[in-house]
Design a protein around this motif. Structure first.
Motif, PDB file in Angstrom:
ATOM      1  N   UNK A  55      20.995  59.029  71.753  1.00  0.00           N
ATOM      2  CA  UNK A  55      21.215  58.924  73.972  1.00  0.00           C
ATOM      3  C   UNK A  55      20.810  59.793  74.371  1.00  0.00           C
ATOM      4  N   UNK A  56      20.758  61.305  73.179  1.00  0.00           N
ATOM      5  CA  UNK A  56      19.843  62.567  73.569  1.00  0.00           C
ATOM      6  C   UNK A  56      19.034  62.600  73.455  1.00  0.00           C
ATOM      7  N   UNK A  57      18.200  61.676  72.791  1.00  0.00           N
ATOM      8  CA  UNK A  57      16.173  61.777  72.243  1.00  0.00           C
ATOM      9  C   UNK A  57      16.490  63.297  71.202  1.00  0.00           C
ATOM     10  N   UNK A  58      16.976  63.360  70.474  1.00  0.00           N
ATOM     11  CA  UNK A  58      17.290  64.494  69.789  1.00  0.00           C
ATOM     12  C   UNK A  58      16.642  64.661  68.557  1.00  0.00           C
ATOM     13  N   UNK A  59      16.390  65.770  68.525  1.00  0.00           N
ATOM     14  CA  UNK A  59      14.352  65.694  67.501  1.00  0.00           C
ATOM     15  C   UNK A  59      15.226  66.129  66.192  1.00  0.00           C
ATOM     16  N   UNK A  60      15.134  65.272  65.073  1.00  0.00           N
ATOM     17  CA  UNK A  60      15.993  64.984  63.543  1.00  0.00           C
ATOM     18  C   UNK A  60      14.562  65.473  62.944  1.00  0.00           C
ATOM     19  N   UNK A  61      14.151  65.794  63.145  1.00  0.00           N
ATOM     20  CA  UNK A  61      12.316  66.589  62.297  1.00  0.00           C
ATOM     21  C   UNK A  61      12.007  67.593  62.409  1.00  0.00           C
ATOM     22  N   UNK A  62      12.830  68.711  63.423  1.00  0.00           N
ATOM     23  CA  UNK A  62      13.787  69.305  63.179  1.00  0.00           C
ATOM     24  C   UNK A  62      14.179  70.787  62.002  1.00  0.00           C
ATOM     25  N   UNK A  63      15.255  69.086  61.605  1.00  0.00           N
ATOM     26  CA  UNK A  63      16.020  69.813  60.413  1.00  0.00           C
ATOM     27  C   UNK A  63      15.256  69.728  58.701  1.00  0.00           C
ATOM     28  N   UNK A  64      16.014  69.721  58.691  1.00  0.00           N
ATOM     29  CA  UNK A  64      15.550  69.942  56.483  1.00  0.00           C
ATOM     30  C   UNK A  64      15.338  68.326  55.831  1.00  0.00           C
ATOM     31  N   UNK A  65      14.625  67.509  55.289  1.00  0.00           N
ATOM     32  CA  UNK A  65      14.953  66.501  55.404  1.00  0.00           C
ATOM     33  C   UNK A  65      15.604  66.394  54.742  1.00  0.00           C
TER      34      UNK A  65
END
Length: 455
Positions: free
Chosen positions: A137-147
């Motif tokens: 919903x927020x289009x939060x960028x998960x790529x910024x977090x540790x895979x």
């Protein structure tokens, strides 16, 4: 990881409550939504300033609680819409037991911290709102977090909870003892055979060569770093696991590794208490041991000798795969008001910022779930002083993503860990390695069968 003396009892309690949870959770949710039996919608609590108030149940004590309380206070002061109230609920097991009584209802806390082995239970419980819904919903960028941290909490391509306090095992060693034994203090042993050889050279009348806490988590890691799986159904991620597989070649390699040193007299058995094994290392009773990455800073600060940090060992015939994340994550409750969920989501996003994660990493020793935190100047300065902290991060980031290092999902993990504890104790008392492992697998299978039947 945190220790617990209550795994056995609470795991049995967990099993006995599965049927009740499965039967009552959907009823309470529908009753709440439909207003059955005269229930009224709970009003959102606000402060005099109009801030939406939410509860955050956690299990952090000591330095972790001190740091967390300060971070919560700073969040509350940073904006004028939300107020988080952090509430200590005891151990992970105690907190989860309390959650069962209110989970899925309007009385549940907005956020609950749950240890990683509670992931399967939480997903199945019906108590929670997947974080993925808010991410999308927020289009939060998960790529910024540790895979390699996200991997554990991602199931069927959905992130169910927000990682928070994350740790992995690490091998610590006494550099002074290495020098005295004629070993290179800057090159720790890497494979099982290298550790066995080094332990023999390090052993003295007063010091054992190697030790490992009698705790299932470390065994799981020794299996995973060989690429081995803990249970079937692709580690419980392709469907509900039905049987343990940890008694296969990888588990046997780990047990033989420990058994060899135990029989040679180079292994130190300091039991199940974290404080005991750490005290043994700091007092020079053992030269190498496995600890949590979150404990590294405390050991370095208190040891009267130079401490080295290294990756955990792996079997000689395989390549190193890496480590499975441990620690805990934050879960959002289902059934609470939309305004409370919004507040919870904003707080979770605040926690993932590089500045907050840098602070959390330095104050507690846990990993930063946002690796940009490692670029913060305060982290760089700390790593200059304590380079061992970077070793733990390097081990995590060099981990090869796979089903093995993603970690297993079973709802009865605490009980299975107790089975491993018993197996290790039996091994050290002379039981055949395969026999001890098979008994642990059988005990795990029984627990899985009961859980699956009552799901």
């Amino acid at each position: 990881m945190r220790k617990s003396s209550k795994f056995g009892f609470l795991a049995l309690l967990l099993l006995s409550l599965f049927a009740l949870v499965a039967c009552t959770n959907s009823d309470s949710s529908s009753s709440e939504k439909d207003g059955n039996e005269g229930e009224t919608e709970k009003e959102v609590v606000t402060t005099e300033e109009g801030k939406t108030v939410i509860s955050f149940w956690h299990a952090m004590s000591g330095a972790g609680q001190t740091s967390l309380d300060a971070i919560v206070a700073d969040f509350n002061a940073s904006q004028d819409k939300y107020e988080v109230q952090a509430e200590f609920q005891g151990s992970y097991e105690e907190s989860l037991t309390k959650l069962r009584s209110v989970g899925g209802t309007k009385d549940a806390p907005a956020i609950t911290q749950v240890f990683e082995v509670g992931t399967k239970y939480m997903i199945d419980s019906g108590f929670i709102e997947p974080i993925q819904n808010f991410i999308d919903k927020d289009k939060y960028d998960l790529s910024q977090l540790e895979e390699n941290i996200l991997n554990y909490y991602t199931v069927d391509d959905q992130l169910y909870s927000m990682p928070f306090n994350s740790s992995t095992p690490v091998m610590l060693y006494n550099k002074d003892a290495f020098k005295a034994a004629g070993l290179d203090p800057e090159k720790a042993p890497e494979t099982f055979s290298e550790v066995i050889d080094a332990a023999a050279k390090l052993k003295t009348d007063d010091m054992k060569g190697f030790s490992m806490l009698t705790y299932g988590w470390f065994f799981e890691e020794l299996v995973a770093t060989q690429g081995g799986l803990y249970v079937n159904e692709e580690n419980g991620r392709a469907g509900d696991a039905t049987e343990a597989t940890f008694n296969g070649p990888e588990g046997l390699n780990a047990f033989n590794f420990l058994d060899t040193m135990n029989k040679a007299g180079t292994f130190g058995n300091f039991g199940t208490n974290w404080d005991d094994i750490r005290a043994a290392f700091q007092s020079g009773k053992v030269a190498m041991y496995m600890d949590s990455s979150a404990g590294v800073k405390g050991i370095i600060d208190n040891a009267p000798f130079e401490v080295g940090a290294a990756y955990i060992p792996y079997a000689d015939e395989v390549k190193r795969n890496g480590v499975v994340i441990g620690g805990a994550s934050l879960w959002m409750s289902k059934g609470i008001a939309e305004a409370e969920q919004e507040a919870a989501w904003e707080f979770m996003k605040y926690l993932t910022t590089p500045e907050i994660q840098a602070r959390w990493h330095l104050e507690t020793g846990y990993f930063a779930i946002n690796p940009s935190a490692y670029e913060e100047q305060n982290v760089k300065d700390a790593w200059e002083v304590t380079p061992q902290l970077k070793v733990t991060v390097d081990q995590l980031q060099s981990t090869e993503p796979s089903i093995a290092t993603q970690g297993a999902l079973i709802s009865v993990f605490p009980e299975s860990r107790q089975q491993i504890v018993t197996a290790l104790e039996n091994l050290y008392q002379g039981m055949d390695a395969q026999e001890a492992l098979d008994a642990a697998a059988e005990g795990t299978n029984r627990a899985i069968e009961i859980a699956n039947k009552t799901k």
